[in-house]
Scaffold this motif. Sequence first.
Motif, PDB file in Angstrom:
ATOM      1  N   ASP A 111       0.863  -1.194   0.000  1.00  0.00           N
ATOM      2  CA  ASP A 111       0.000   0.000   0.000  1.00  0.00           C
ATOM      3  C   ASP A 111       0.892   1.235   0.000  1.00  0.00           C
ATOM      4  OD1 ASP A 111      -1.773   2.042   0.361  1.00  0.00           O
ATOM      5  OD2 ASP A 111      -2.592   1.328   2.267  1.00  0.00           O
TER       6      ASP A 111
ATOM      7  N   GLU B  99       0.268   4.333   0.189  1.00  0.00           N
ATOM      8  CA  GLU B  99      -0.077   5.377   1.172  1.00  0.00           C
ATOM      9  C   GLU B  99       0.616   5.169   2.517  1.00  0.00           C
ATOM     10  OE1 GLU B  99      -1.682   8.276   0.714  1.00  0.00           O
ATOM     11  OE2 GLU B  99      -1.569   7.606  -1.365  1.00  0.00           O
ATOM     12  N   THR B 100       0.924   3.913   2.859  1.00  0.00           N
ATOM     13  CA  THR B 100       1.488   3.630   4.190  1.00  0.00           C
ATOM     14  C   THR B 100       3.017   3.656   4.205  1.00  0.00           C
ATOM     15  OG1 THR B 100       1.525   1.254   3.747  1.00  0.00           O
ATOM     16  CG2 THR B 100      -0.489   2.137   4.745  1.00  0.00           C
TER      17      THR B 100
ATOM     18  N   GLN C 298       7.846   8.543   4.036  1.00  0.00           N
ATOM     19  CA  GLN C 298       7.883   9.690   3.117  1.00  0.00           C
ATOM     20  C   GLN C 298       9.055   9.596   2.138  1.00  0.00           C
ATOM     21  OE1 GLN C 298       5.422  11.930   2.616  1.00  0.00           O
ATOM     22  NE2 GLN C 298       6.678  12.457   0.846  1.00  0.00           N
TER      23      GLN C 298
ATOM     24  N   LYS D  61       8.006   7.440  -0.659  1.00  0.00           N
ATOM     25  CA  LYS D  61       7.006   8.132  -1.501  1.00  0.00           C
ATOM     26  C   LYS D  61       7.676   9.154  -2.421  1.00  0.00           C
ATOM     27  CE  LYS D  61       3.001   7.879   1.609  1.00  0.00           C
ATOM     28  NZ  LYS D  61       2.139   8.664   2.478  1.00  0.00           N
TER      29      LYS D  61
ATOM     30  N   ARG E 221      -0.275  13.192  -7.588  1.00  0.00           N
ATOM     31  CA  ARG E 221      -1.705  13.113  -7.251  1.00  0.00           C
ATOM     32  C   ARG E 221      -2.386  14.475  -7.472  1.00  0.00           C
ATOM     33  NH1 ARG E 221      -5.123  13.039  -2.382  1.00  0.00           N
ATOM     34  NH2 ARG E 221      -6.957  11.846  -2.983  1.00  0.00           N
TER      35      ARG E 221
ATOM     36  N   ASP F 129      -7.572   6.450  -7.232  1.00  0.00           N
ATOM     37  CA  ASP F 129      -8.487   5.579  -6.477  1.00  0.00           C
ATOM     38  C   ASP F 129      -9.847   6.259  -6.314  1.00  0.00           C
ATOM     39  OD1 ASP F 129      -8.399   7.301  -4.249  1.00  0.00           O
ATOM     40  OD2 ASP F 129      -6.769   6.178  -3.307  1.00  0.00           O
TER      41      ASP F 129
ATOM     42  N   ASP G  30     -10.295   9.831  -5.272  1.00  0.00           N
ATOM     43  CA  ASP G  30      -9.872  10.890  -6.206  1.00  0.00           C
ATOM     44  C   ASP G  30     -10.982  11.271  -7.189  1.00  0.00           C
ATOM     45  OD1 ASP G  30      -7.341  10.671  -5.066  1.00  0.00           O
ATOM     46  OD2 ASP G  30      -6.667   9.199  -6.547  1.00  0.00           O
TER      47      ASP G  30
END
Length: 284
Positions: free
Chosen positions: A59, A61-62, A65, A68, A216, A253, A256
């Motif tokens: 995932d 999102e988890t 940073q 990411k 995003r 997703d 969004d």
Amino acid sequence: MASFQTFNFETQIPHELLISQIMQIHATISKLESLRPSKQVNTLFTHLVKLCIPPSSIDIETLPQEVKTMRESLIKLCGKAEGFLELEFSTFINLTPNPMKNLTLFPYYGNYVKLANYENKILKENGVVNPNKVAFIGSGPMPLSSIILATHHMESTQFDNFDIDEKANEVASKIVASDKALEKRMKFVTQNIMEVKEKLGQYDCIFLAALVGMSRGEKMKVLGHIRKYMKQGGILLVRSAKGSRAFLYPIVDENDVMDFEVLTIFHPTDDVINSVVLLQKPKA
């Protein structure tokens, strides 16, 4: 680049190992002087894709940073490399006697055929059959999706391909010009989609390529703009990614696209990388 027919789709790499390997590849790619096709570039990106293709429950999102941030950078590098690869092949194919007959020389041609099959099936299941007019946003120098859809699935549909890059449209339109019947149905428009307004209301169905809006925030802006100007009841097909494939392409997703009606979200489990999110602008 190699074709990706030999994966074992059952085995998942442990997440820590997967991330450390992707970060190593990113560090190497970041130091390259050029992302144009070469033995080294092809090997690195082939290895990266092989790592990211097997289904994964990771995932994004988890993640920390730092990972990411690396991912956002990697998606941009992948996008650049993909652009160079497409430009090189479309330029080369245009030198052959019949470019339309030689599209199969592109290393990922088979993937595009499979993705077009999936997308066409999803559209049909949701009542979109031979739409009158389609826009493809982010068609690039090698507009295989549009060409395959137009020649195998939507044989009477008018296609408008939008790309911000004039050179991309120039080589793409040359390929299509080698097929007079297709040339009548396919246009290439060099314009930033954020500047296209009322014209978006003409299309029954709009395709949004995976690399239009790489972060995003950018993707949300593009989606909001399209929704504002597309016709009520119009269909928007958005390419996305899931699990470790999201190191190659941005994710879209359900959170969004709250202003749309979500018709279908499809995640392939074979060597087709992009997920498909099918949306409809609600009728007033």
